[in-house]
Design a protein around this motif. Sequence first.
Motif, PDB file in Angstrom:
ATOM      1  N   GLN A  75       0.825  -1.204   0.000  1.00  0.00           N
ATOM      2  CA  GLN A  75       0.000   0.000   0.000  1.00  0.00           C
ATOM      3  C   GLN A  75       0.864   1.261   0.000  1.00  0.00           C
ATOM      4  O   GLN A  75       1.897   1.290   0.646  1.00  0.00           O
ATOM      5  CB  GLN A  75      -0.851  -0.036   1.262  1.00  0.00           C
ATOM      6  CG  GLN A  75      -1.960   0.935   1.287  1.00  0.00           C
ATOM      7  CD  GLN A  75      -2.985   0.566   2.365  1.00  0.00           C
ATOM      8  OE1 GLN A  75      -4.124   0.900   2.235  1.00  0.00           O
ATOM      9  NE2 GLN A  75      -2.580  -0.114   3.405  1.00  0.00           N
ATOM     10  N   PHE A  76       0.420   2.279  -0.714  1.00  0.00           N
ATOM     11  CA  PHE A  76       1.131   3.563  -0.745  1.00  0.00           C
ATOM     12  C   PHE A  76       0.361   4.601   0.054  1.00  0.00           C
ATOM     13  O   PHE A  76      -0.858   4.568   0.069  1.00  0.00           O
ATOM     14  CB  PHE A  76       1.217   4.095  -2.176  1.00  0.00           C
ATOM     15  CG  PHE A  76       2.017   3.237  -3.093  1.00  0.00           C
ATOM     16  CD1 PHE A  76       3.344   3.525  -3.332  1.00  0.00           C
ATOM     17  CD2 PHE A  76       1.442   2.158  -3.727  1.00  0.00           C
ATOM     18  CE1 PHE A  76       4.083   2.748  -4.194  1.00  0.00           C
ATOM     19  CE2 PHE A  76       2.172   1.365  -4.588  1.00  0.00           C
ATOM     20  CZ  PHE A  76       3.498   1.664  -4.815  1.00  0.00           C
ATOM     21  N   PRO A  77       1.066   5.550   0.637  1.00  0.00           N
ATOM     22  CA  PRO A  77       0.329   6.633   1.309  1.00  0.00           C
ATOM     23  C   PRO A  77      -0.288   7.575   0.279  1.00  0.00           C
ATOM     24  O   PRO A  77       0.200   7.661  -0.840  1.00  0.00           O
ATOM     25  CB  PRO A  77       1.418   7.361   2.102  1.00  0.00           C
ATOM     26  CG  PRO A  77       2.695   7.039   1.413  1.00  0.00           C
ATOM     27  CD  PRO A  77       2.519   5.714   0.746  1.00  0.00           C
ATOM     28  N   GLN A  78      -1.365   8.252   0.672  1.00  0.00           N
ATOM     29  CA  GLN A  78      -1.940   9.288  -0.196  1.00  0.00           C
ATOM     30  C   GLN A  78      -1.557  10.635   0.381  1.00  0.00           C
ATOM     31  O   GLN A  78      -1.512  10.803   1.581  1.00  0.00           O
ATOM     32  CB  GLN A  78      -3.460   9.239  -0.183  1.00  0.00           C
ATOM     33  CG  GLN A  78      -4.079   7.919  -0.450  1.00  0.00           C
ATOM     34  CD  GLN A  78      -5.559   7.950  -0.093  1.00  0.00           C
ATOM     35  OE1 GLN A  78      -6.266   8.902  -0.351  1.00  0.00           O
ATOM     36  NE2 GLN A  78      -6.030   6.884   0.521  1.00  0.00           N
TER      37      GLN A  78
ATOM     38  N   MET B 276       0.473   4.361  10.387  1.00  0.00           N
ATOM     39  CA  MET B 276       0.611   3.245   9.441  1.00  0.00           C
ATOM     40  C   MET B 276       1.989   2.584   9.544  1.00  0.00           C
ATOM     41  O   MET B 276       2.109   1.364   9.464  1.00  0.00           O
ATOM     42  CB  MET B 276       0.362   3.719   8.007  1.00  0.00           C
ATOM     43  CG  MET B 276      -1.065   4.137   7.760  1.00  0.00           C
ATOM     44  SD  MET B 276      -2.225   2.772   7.915  1.00  0.00           S
ATOM     45  CE  MET B 276      -2.297   2.183   6.256  1.00  0.00           C
ATOM     46  N   LEU B 277       3.041   3.404   9.737  1.00  0.00           N
ATOM     47  CA  LEU B 277       4.376   2.812   9.893  1.00  0.00           C
ATOM     48  C   LEU B 277       4.442   2.029  11.194  1.00  0.00           C
ATOM     49  O   LEU B 277       5.145   1.021  11.297  1.00  0.00           O
ATOM     50  CB  LEU B 277       5.452   3.899   9.876  1.00  0.00           C
ATOM     51  CG  LEU B 277       5.632   4.638   8.554  1.00  0.00           C
ATOM     52  CD1 LEU B 277       6.779   5.620   8.643  1.00  0.00           C
ATOM     53  CD2 LEU B 277       5.873   3.669   7.416  1.00  0.00           C
ATOM     54  N   SER B 278       3.718   2.523  12.196  1.00  0.00           N
ATOM     55  CA  SER B 278       3.727   1.822  13.474  1.00  0.00           C
ATOM     56  C   SER B 278       3.052   0.470  13.339  1.00  0.00           C
ATOM     57  O   SER B 278       3.544  -0.541  13.839  1.00  0.00           O
ATOM     58  CB  SER B 278       2.996   2.643  14.527  1.00  0.00           C
ATOM     59  OG  SER B 278       3.563   3.920  14.600  1.00  0.00           O
ATOM     60  N   LEU B 279       1.904   0.459  12.617  1.00  0.00           N
ATOM     61  CA  LEU B 279       1.207  -0.817  12.426  1.00  0.00           C
ATOM     62  C   LEU B 279       2.070  -1.798  11.628  1.00  0.00           C
ATOM     63  O   LEU B 279       1.952  -3.005  11.770  1.00  0.00           O
ATOM     64  CB  LEU B 279      -0.126  -0.587  11.706  1.00  0.00           C
ATOM     65  CG  LEU B 279      -1.215   0.040  12.569  1.00  0.00           C
ATOM     66  CD1 LEU B 279      -2.418   0.420  11.719  1.00  0.00           C
ATOM     67  CD2 LEU B 279      -1.653  -0.919  13.666  1.00  0.00           C
ATOM     68  N   ASN B 280       2.945  -1.243  10.798  1.00  0.00           N
ATOM     69  CA  ASN B 280       3.883  -2.069  10.043  1.00  0.00           C
ATOM     70  C   ASN B 280       4.711  -2.957  10.965  1.00  0.00           C
ATOM     71  O   ASN B 280       5.085  -4.062  10.613  1.00  0.00           O
ATOM     72  CB  ASN B 280       4.848  -1.144   9.300  1.00  0.00           C
ATOM     73  CG  ASN B 280       4.859  -1.397   7.825  1.00  0.00           C
ATOM     74  OD1 ASN B 280       4.162  -2.266   7.351  1.00  0.00           O
ATOM     75  ND2 ASN B 280       5.672  -0.653   7.115  1.00  0.00           N
TER      76      ASN B 280
ATOM     77  N   PRO C  85      -0.435  -2.955   8.180  1.00  0.00           N
ATOM     78  CA  PRO C  85      -1.426  -1.882   8.207  1.00  0.00           C
ATOM     79  C   PRO C  85      -2.796  -2.356   7.746  1.00  0.00           C
ATOM     80  O   PRO C  85      -2.922  -3.421   7.157  1.00  0.00           O
ATOM     81  CB  PRO C  85      -0.849  -0.889   7.202  1.00  0.00           C
ATOM     82  CG  PRO C  85      -0.137  -1.756   6.222  1.00  0.00           C
ATOM     83  CD  PRO C  85       0.405  -2.917   6.993  1.00  0.00           C
ATOM     84  N   THR C  86      -3.793  -1.520   8.000  1.00  0.00           N
ATOM     85  CA  THR C  86      -5.133  -1.809   7.484  1.00  0.00           C
ATOM     86  C   THR C  86      -5.192  -1.370   6.021  1.00  0.00           C
ATOM     87  O   THR C  86      -4.441  -0.487   5.604  1.00  0.00           O
ATOM     88  CB  THR C  86      -6.186  -1.028   8.273  1.00  0.00           C
ATOM     89  OG1 THR C  86      -5.696   0.302   8.440  1.00  0.00           O
ATOM     90  CG2 THR C  86      -6.442  -1.632   9.617  1.00  0.00           C
TER      91      THR C  86
ATOM     92  N   ARG D 167       0.232 -11.752   4.103  1.00  0.00           N
ATOM     93  CA  ARG D 167       0.519 -10.645   5.005  1.00  0.00           C
ATOM     94  C   ARG D 167       0.522  -9.358   4.196  1.00  0.00           C
ATOM     95  O   ARG D 167       0.608  -9.373   2.975  1.00  0.00           O
ATOM     96  CB  ARG D 167       1.856 -10.854   5.702  1.00  0.00           C
ATOM     97  CG  ARG D 167       3.015 -10.774   4.777  1.00  0.00           C
ATOM     98  CD  ARG D 167       4.264 -11.293   5.450  1.00  0.00           C
ATOM     99  NE  ARG D 167       5.321 -11.427   4.481  1.00  0.00           N
ATOM    100  CZ  ARG D 167       6.167 -10.466   4.168  1.00  0.00           C
ATOM    101  NH1 ARG D 167       6.079  -9.309   4.756  1.00  0.00           N
ATOM    102  NH2 ARG D 167       7.107 -10.655   3.278  1.00  0.00           N
ATOM    103  N   ALA D 168       0.411  -8.283   4.871  1.00  0.00           N
ATOM    104  CA  ALA D 168       0.345  -7.001   4.195  1.00  0.00           C
ATOM    105  C   ALA D 168       1.611  -6.217   4.444  1.00  0.00           C
ATOM    106  O   ALA D 168       2.236  -6.338   5.474  1.00  0.00           O
ATOM    107  CB  ALA D 168      -0.848  -6.223   4.724  1.00  0.00           C
ATOM    108  N   VAL D 169       1.972  -5.428   3.477  1.00  0.00           N
ATOM    109  CA  VAL D 169       3.148  -4.578   3.620  1.00  0.00           C
ATOM    110  C   VAL D 169       2.726  -3.151   3.372  1.00  0.00           C
ATOM    111  O   VAL D 169       1.961  -2.885   2.467  1.00  0.00           O
ATOM    112  CB  VAL D 169       4.215  -4.975   2.576  1.00  0.00           C
ATOM    113  CG1 VAL D 169       5.271  -3.897   2.463  1.00  0.00           C
ATOM    114  CG2 VAL D 169       4.852  -6.298   2.947  1.00  0.00           C
ATOM    115  N   TYR D 170       3.185  -2.257   4.180  1.00  0.00           N
ATOM    116  CA  TYR D 170       2.960  -0.842   3.915  1.00  0.00           C
ATOM    117  C   TYR D 170       4.320  -0.235   3.744  1.00  0.00           C
ATOM    118  O   TYR D 170       5.195  -0.438   4.565  1.00  0.00           O
ATOM    119  CB  TYR D 170       2.260  -0.207   5.107  1.00  0.00           C
ATOM    120  CG  TYR D 170       2.125   1.280   4.994  1.00  0.00           C
ATOM    121  CD1 TYR D 170       1.137   1.833   4.194  1.00  0.00           C
ATOM    122  CD2 TYR D 170       2.979   2.126   5.682  1.00  0.00           C
ATOM    123  CE1 TYR D 170       1.004   3.197   4.095  1.00  0.00           C
ATOM    124  CE2 TYR D 170       2.844   3.487   5.582  1.00  0.00           C
ATOM    125  CZ  TYR D 170       1.858   4.017   4.791  1.00  0.00           C
ATOM    126  OH  TYR D 170       1.731   5.358   4.697  1.00  0.00           O
TER     127      TYR D 170
END
Length: 500
Positions: A398-401, A424-428, A433-434, A486-489
Amino acid sequence: MATDTAADAAEGRRPRDDVWVAAEEGDMSEASAGRPLLFRTMKVKGSILHPYRFLILVRLVAIVAFFAWRVEHRNHDGMLLWATSMVADAWFGFSWLLNQLPKLNPIKRVPDLTALADRHGEAVLPRIDVFVTTVDPVDEPVMYTVNTILSILAADYPVDKYACYLSDEGGSLVHYEAMIQVAYFSALWVPFCRKHCIEPRSPENYFRMKTRPYVGGMAGEFMSDHRRVRREYGEFKVRIDSLPTTIRRRSDAYNKGDDGVHATWMADGTQWACTWIEQTDNHRRGQHAGIVKVMLDHPSCKPQLESLVSTNNPIDLSNIDTRFPMLVYISREKRPGYDNQKKAGAMNVMLRVSALLSNAPFVINFDCNHYINNSQALRAPMCFMLDPRDGQNTAFVQFPQRFDDVDPTDRYSNHNRVFFDGTMLSLNGLQGPTYLGISTMFRHVALYGMEPPHYRAKNIKLVGKAYELGNSDLVLELNTGWRNPRAVYHPGVGRRGAQQ
Ligand SMILES: O=c1ccn([C@@H]2O[C@H](COP(=O)(O)OP(=O)(O)O[C@H]3O[C@H](CO)[C@@H](O)[C@H](O)[C@H]3O)[C@@H](O)[C@H]2O)c(=O)[nH]1
Ligand SMILES: [Mn+2]
């Protein structure tokens, strides 16, 4: 700031090291086995993180002590008030705790585009389907959509390896004809971006910039090319802006002789299948036929170099690849009484259409008012998807907006730094992240639960009870090693959204 890191990543530099330091990469055996790691994991420096953790602990002790004090000193005259404030404080303390937990270990992942280029040459980069959704050419101005599409068509990714799909919910002829104009204009804009390494590749945002250092290799021709393309873009904008009037005039002319029929007419003299200007049965929003139109066909696999200065092209494109990716316009069928599930429904339709036309193993989606602000952006998520450590188990990147033109000093944090660069970096650092609904590259198999249909591995077997899902659905189980998605931000390469 994320966009600083984007420039760093694109130029192979390391991010600023006054805050972030490289984390242990775990299993380095892959790297030593000749398969380079495609991203680096960064964590916050101990000298910043440890005092912060200590501060959290101090606050926690203070909050617990405060609660103990409140419990011991009850106000017997106002027990109801006391109980109410205790409940409120308990909830406040609990939500504070939830907020702190992810911040204990923020993680940032930085793609290594050079390593990707070394390991995966252009020829082996995977294919991508890019989805853009729009609804209304007025509420969501068509110029935004047009710029989004142009930034995608001009992205720095092998043109035969990605395709762009626009879903038009309103079924408006304005969008359709705007895409025809985009197809023409991209023949100039895309090679111009390649020739002079233009950033960003959304023309509106590029031409709005006051200054930017030239990084291309043809500085001598830049000024005259820039002037010409700017003029062409000006004319392109006029054509786009006048589309509603052009279409109305054309339709009025066609409708003159007809009794009672007030159709909307296409330039080739046929009636538009979707929504008409004067809405009527089967031609109104929410009730019209579906359309899929390939605006730009799939390009040839070999670069198409222009050897001469073409009289059609106002700039010299000698030795510049003039191909561009496939562009498809979609307006799905709408019927009254049928819940079309809004954006999610549109995404599903694009998945189905793309499965027939390009069927890429990766998809990425944008809203019509979000453009790609870094031409390398489509390569960046590949660093995570193809990483030798656990890339094939990464479900989405996911990319930030960011939002342009809100306030240059960003007084009210409209760039959402707290959310994207903090939360979001913290959830990483926890499980990931969600998902935010936009600017996200998905592995196709994560959405469908199986590889795109044309790929039939030998170890496919039919799952029992497949008949319960209907006759035409084959439910397949693939032994792909797909477990625990798994998700990556990653904040490395951002997209910048136009102001909504
Ligand atoms: O029936 C619909 C309604 C909306 N959209 C599209 O969906 C996108 C988002 O819709 P919008 O109304 O602009 O929602 P926002 O509140 O502005 O967007 C927030 O919520 C969206 C849905 O989660 C995310 O995609 C965005 O990133 C986030 O900013 C736009 O491209 C629309 O064109 C459709 O395709 N069909
Ligand atoms: Mn929006």
